[in-house]
Motif scaffolding. Structure first.
Motif, PDB file in Angstrom:
ATOM      1  N   PRO A 235       0.822  -1.183  -0.068  1.00  0.00           N
ATOM      2  CA  PRO A 235      -0.126   0.142  -0.137  1.00  0.00           C
ATOM      3  C   PRO A 235       0.706   0.919   0.073  1.00  0.00           C
ATOM      4  O   PRO A 235       1.802   0.891   0.821  1.00  0.00           O
ATOM      5  CB  PRO A 235      -0.878   0.186   1.214  1.00  0.00           C
ATOM      6  N   HIS A 236       0.314   2.548  -0.688  1.00  0.00           N
ATOM      7  CA  HIS A 236       1.447   3.583  -1.023  1.00  0.00           C
ATOM      8  C   HIS A 236       1.088   4.612   0.807  1.00  0.00           C
ATOM      9  O   HIS A 236       2.034   4.898   0.803  1.00  0.00           O
ATOM     10  CB  HIS A 236       0.682   4.479  -1.677  1.00  0.00           C
ATOM     11  N   ARG A 237       0.003   4.187   1.144  1.00  0.00           N
ATOM     12  CA  ARG A 237      -0.238   4.800   2.837  1.00  0.00           C
ATOM     13  C   ARG A 237      -0.435   3.596   3.321  1.00  0.00           C
ATOM     14  O   ARG A 237      -1.874   2.797   2.806  1.00  0.00           O
ATOM     15  CB  ARG A 237      -0.327   6.317   2.505  1.00  0.00           C
ATOM     16  N   SER A 238      -0.464   4.259   5.605  1.00  0.00           N
ATOM     17  CA  SER A 238      -1.311   3.288   5.670  1.00  0.00           C
ATOM     18  C   SER A 238      -2.174   4.122   6.586  1.00  0.00           C
ATOM     19  O   SER A 238      -1.457   5.349   6.758  1.00  0.00           O
ATOM     20  CB  SER A 238      -0.364   2.605   7.022  1.00  0.00           C
ATOM     21  N   ILE A 239      -3.079   4.417   7.346  1.00  0.00           N
ATOM     22  CA  ILE A 239      -3.942   5.224   8.159  1.00  0.00           C
ATOM     23  C   ILE A 239      -3.816   4.931   9.552  1.00  0.00           C
ATOM     24  O   ILE A 239      -4.522   3.236  10.094  1.00  0.00           O
ATOM     25  CB  ILE A 239      -5.243   5.705   7.675  1.00  0.00           C
TER      26      ILE A 239
END
Length: 304
Positions: free
Chosen positions: A266-270
């Motif tokens: 993934p390109h970012r995680s929250i």
């Protein structure tokens, strides 16, 4: 002896840099607050603040004192919250920060379920950029914050609840309707518009594209994803948006196309962040699971 009330007043003056506003925040008269600060400085034998009719400045000793004072205030707040640990889940108020590139797209998806399941839960939302929220969590001004990772959060706990990729947004006139994916190599020849420096979304998007050294024209820098989308609709360039925002930013715009960025993700995680010794970690993990469930449900229903 230094009192907790004096510490509270000193921290309020530091935050507002104004004695009247600090007094209002502490719900006391200005004279009472000024007297308490003067007594504190007399006891310490050194001045914490330089003040005149125009401004309040913190002295060198004052900065050192206030750093220690904030640590003490955080510990006092955590002592007071110990009673909430034995109560039912989410029974005590909570202040949570969220960054602007997450809040408008996440909160409408999760807050209705949160209100339904915990109708008495009192939640305060603060929207700020990542570096501000990290400081506020560390200083005890916030219980937690929702950030996009990777981001520097050393010394804090992280509770991830979502991962997502980026999508390249362009005008339909610029791409075949059959095309669904695009590589970062193809993006290098496009006029890519990004958020202003200081937004972690810009850093994450560039990292996903392997374009860390890329600089967009200043005239296209924006503080809002919505503004960028309108500029794309006006054929002024292209941009990158996170998957979470697609349903609110793109699909209503029939003249826009969204192509998945085909780079390793993934390109970012929250994630939620909080202090390592935060006493209501169980409430954070409960929110983590609730948010995860709602986002998964929404993703299935909208086929994101």
């Amino acid at each position: 002896m230094v009192t907790l009330k004096q510490i509270q007043y000193a921290l309020a003056v530091d935050k507002t840099r104004h004695f009247k506003n600090a007094a209002l925040a502490c719900h006391v008269s200005q004279s009472a607050l000024s007297t308490a600060i003067s007594e504190l400085e007399k006891h310490l034998g050194v001045q914490l603040f330089e003040r005149n009719n125009k401004q309040v400045l913190v002295t060198a000793f004052g900065r050192e004192f206030l750093t220690k004072a904030r640590q003490i205030q955080v510990q006092i707040d955590e002592l007071e919250q110990l009673t909430a640990v034995n109560k039912s889940p989410l029974s005590a108020p909570m202040a949570i920060g969220v960054i602007p590139t997450i809040g408008p797209y996440l909160l409408p998806k999760v807050l209705p379920a949160l209100r339904e399941q915990y109708p008495e839960f009192k939640l305060k939302i603060v929207e700020e950029q990542s570096h501000v929220l990290v400081d506020m969590v560390r200083n005890g001004e916030l219980d937690s914050a929702i950030l996009a990772l990777p981001y520097e959060t050393s010394g804090l706990l992280t509770f991830q609840f979502w991962q997502e990729d980026f999508y390249w947004i362009t005008h339909c006139d610029n791409v075949s309707t059959a095309k669904q994916h695009i590589s970062s190599a193809e993006l290098k020849f496009e006029k890519l518009m990004l958020l202003k420096d200081g937004h972690c979304l810009k850093d994450h998007a560039l990292a996903a594209c392997h374009l860390q050294g890329y600089h967009s024209d200043d005239e296209f820098d924006s503080a809002s994803l919505y503004t960028l989308i309108q500029m794309v609709a006006g054929k002024l360039g292209t941009t990158l948006v996170p998957e979470m925002a697609l349903s609110q930013l793109i699909y209503p715009q029939s003249e826009l196309a969204a192509l998945h960025l085909s780079e390793p993700g993934p390109h970012r995680s929250i994630a939620f962040i909080t202090r390592a010794n935060y006493v209501r970690v169980n409430d954070i993990t409960l929110l983590q699971q609730l948010f995860k469930n709602e986002l998964n449900s929404h993703a299935k229903s909208t086929q994101l």
